[in-house]
Design an enzyme around this catalytic site. Structure first.
Site, PDB file in Angstrom:
ATOM      1  N   PHE A 151       0.855  -1.197   0.000  1.00 44.81           N
ATOM      2  CA  PHE A 151       0.000   0.000   0.000  1.00 44.81           C
ATOM      3  C   PHE A 151       0.893   1.250   0.000  1.00 44.81           C
ATOM      4  CE2 PHE A 151      -1.877  -3.446   2.481  1.00 44.81           C
ATOM      5  CZ  PHE A 151      -3.085  -3.646   1.848  1.00 44.81           C
TER       6      PHE A 151
ATOM      7  N   ASP B  87       1.111  -1.073  -4.920  1.00 46.72           N
ATOM      8  CA  ASP B  87      -0.137  -0.293  -4.753  1.00 46.72           C
ATOM      9  C   ASP B  87      -1.058  -0.619  -5.919  1.00 46.72           C
ATOM     10  OD1 ASP B  87      -0.839   2.441  -2.916  1.00 46.72           O
ATOM     11  OD2 ASP B  87      -2.055   2.120  -4.730  1.00 46.72           O
TER      12      ASP B  87
ATOM     13  N   ASN C   8      -2.868  -5.676  -6.508  1.00 49.18           N
ATOM     14  CA  ASN C   8      -3.639  -5.742  -5.268  1.00 49.18           C
ATOM     15  C   ASN C   8      -2.734  -6.394  -4.218  1.00 49.18           C
ATOM     16  OD1 ASN C   8      -5.259  -6.960  -3.195  1.00 49.18           O
ATOM     17  ND2 ASN C   8      -7.045  -6.562  -4.484  1.00 49.18           N
ATOM     18  N   ALA C   9      -2.515  -5.710  -3.119  1.00 50.49           N
ATOM     19  CA  ALA C   9      -1.543  -6.201  -2.129  1.00 50.49           C
ATOM     20  C   ALA C   9      -1.974  -7.541  -1.533  1.00 50.49           C
ATOM     21  CB  ALA C   9      -1.379  -5.170  -1.018  1.00 50.49           C
TER      22      ALA C   9
ATOM     23  N   ASP D 293       0.789  -0.398   5.430  1.00 52.79           N
ATOM     24  CA  ASP D 293       0.085   0.854   5.759  1.00 52.79           C
ATOM     25  C   ASP D 293      -1.147   0.969   4.861  1.00 52.79           C
ATOM     26  OD1 ASP D 293      -0.579   3.342   6.770  1.00 52.79           O
ATOM     27  OD2 ASP D 293       0.742   4.413   5.397  1.00 52.79           O
TER      28      ASP D 293
ATOM     29  N   CYS E 159      -4.939   3.338  10.329  1.00 54.90           N
ATOM     30  CA  CYS E 159      -5.336   4.752  10.372  1.00 54.90           C
ATOM     31  C   CYS E 159      -6.817   4.916  10.675  1.00 54.90           C
ATOM     32  CB  CYS E 159      -4.969   5.451   9.064  1.00 54.90           C
ATOM     33  SG  CYS E 159      -5.778   4.741   7.637  1.00 54.90           S
TER      34      CYS E 159
END
Ligand code: SAH
Length: 402
Positions: free
Chosen positions: A230, A252, A279-280, A305, A345
């Site tokens: 990401f 990403d 896509n991670a 992240d 986050c």
């Protein structure tokens, strides 16, 4: 406002304590019916049920947050001087906590006693977000204050936050002053340069809240093979390369982000960086599925992240599953003794729940983790503990036991 007494909003009994402790939001359920008509965006005073002053702030009948307090005093004159003072006070905090920084958040709304206002500085361009109607109406005063303090080349408004709809406002991008940069804006974070695009960039342009963490994580990367999942513009990836990583892979799903991150590596003369548009989740599954992963395919440092997997309290469980899944995959790709730097986050996932999810993943992956660092948002996004909404970014570094 000019000399005229402010109209009054009265609290119901027992609703004043949270506000007196420092929280600026007066909710619709906490006030009695209005005794006189009040225009949306108007400055009002708030009295408790015994007619004692709680503070003054901006009213909006369309918002569940009926009043956003801006002052605990009797009078509040919202002129250029008021905004200049508040912004200069906020700037002091940044000068102390992030000396030398040239791009940072100047005003972080509630954290800087300016509920509904965000101002980010990207070198000589300022980008503003107003998330309350009262603040939005006062943009000309704010721009005037910013011109006097910073002498910027441009002040932009990037008002695309969905929370504006809760206040009955439209989303809008515009230039409030000066000339918007044509194309990307070159900014400096720590010792590195980044290209930020105000049209396509996230938040007001990029993730300024990670600035101090980029440096801390980058400093752990000497000699390491690093994976930044990401990665967006490569904030962590490029700092890892700068920190002496022997190889860096950034992933990403946004093509634009990958292109900009690759350009960022060139811009900073950093070699050994590869950015992959994928896509991670899929990439991690693909690379972790072999039961016998070769030693050379393992990483010394993995950074996770992701975007917030939840915007509200109701989808926290689903979000926790998502967090567990990526940690499980990442742990399989980490060499014994390697480090996982991981961030969350979402305000709705608290630090303890986040750590528990990581420990659950470690249990399933048969790994023991030793916590080496605890991270938070950069100090230009200050936290006021009595306003829990000001705290959202948390992170850890864990070393995987050998
Ligand atoms: N680490 C970055 C911020 C990440 S924000 C920084 O410090 O700047 C989240 C990023 O994840 C965005 O760039 C978004 O494009 C990307 N993203 C979201 N879902 C993804 C997925 N499933 N796989 C890969 N990238 C994803």
């Amino acid at each position: 406002m000019n000399g005229e007494p402010l109209k009054t909003v009265y609290l119901k009994p027992r609703e004043a304590d949270r506000l007196r402790a420092g929280h600026p939001w007066v909710y619709y359920g906490e006030i009695t019916p209005l005794r006189e008509p009040i225009t949306d965006g108007e400055c009002v005073q708030v009295l408790d049920s015994r007619n004692h002053l709680v503070g003054c702030g901006l009213f909006n009948s369309k918002s569940k947050i009926r009043v956003r307090l801006l002052s605990r005093r009797e009078k509040l004159t919202l002129n250029t001087e008021f905004f200049k003072n508040r912004i200069e006070t906020a700037l002091e905090v940044r000068r102390h906590a992030m000396p030398g920084a040239t791009s940072f958040r100047v005003v972080n709304a509630e954290s800087d006693f300016l509920s509904g206002l965000i101002i980010d500085k990207y070198e000589d361009v300022l980008v503003l977000q107003t998330t309350s109607l009262g603040m939005d109406q006062r943009k000309p005063l704010i721009v005037e204050a910013l011109k006097e303090i910073f002498h910027p080349t441009a002040v932009l408004e990037k008002n695309d936050s969905p929370s504006r709809t809760f206040e009955g406002m439209e989303m809008v991008h515009s230039t409030l002053y000066g000339t918007a940069p044509a194309g990307d804006q070159l900014i400096r974070l720590n010792q590195l340069q980044f290209k930020v695009n105000f049209d396509s960039g996230h938040k007001t342009g990029c993730y300024l809240d990670q600035q101090v963490n980029y440096k801390k994580v980058g400093d752990m990367a000497a000699g390491a093979r690093v994976l930044d999942c990401f990665c967006f513009l490569g904030g962590f990836a490029l700092h890892a390369a700068k920190g002496g990583a022997r190889e860096v892979i950034g992933i990403d799903q946004s093509e634009t982000a990958i292109k900009t991150a690759s350009e960022g590596a060139k811009l900073n003369n950093l070699s050994g960086c590869t950015f992959i548009n994928a896509n991670a989740f899929d990439w991690l599954i693909e690379h972790a599925k072999n039961t016998e992963i070769e030693q050379k395919d393992l990483f010394d440092l993995i950074i996770l992240d992701p975007p917030s997997f939840t915007r509200n309290r109701h989808s926290v469980d689903a979000a926790l599953n998502g967090y567990k899944e990526i940690h499980l995959r990442a742990l399989k790709l980490l060499r014994p003794g390697g480090t996982l730097a991981t961030f969350c986050c979402s305000h709705h996932v608290d630090t303890q729940s986040f750590q528990n999810v990581i420990l659950n993943a470690a249990f399933d992956a048969h790994k023991i983790l030793r916590r080496t660092h605890i991270y938070s948002q950069s100090p230009d996004h200050p936290i006021i503990p009595v306003i829990p909404e000001t705290e959202y970014l948390k992170g850890f570094a864990f070393e995987v036991a050998k």
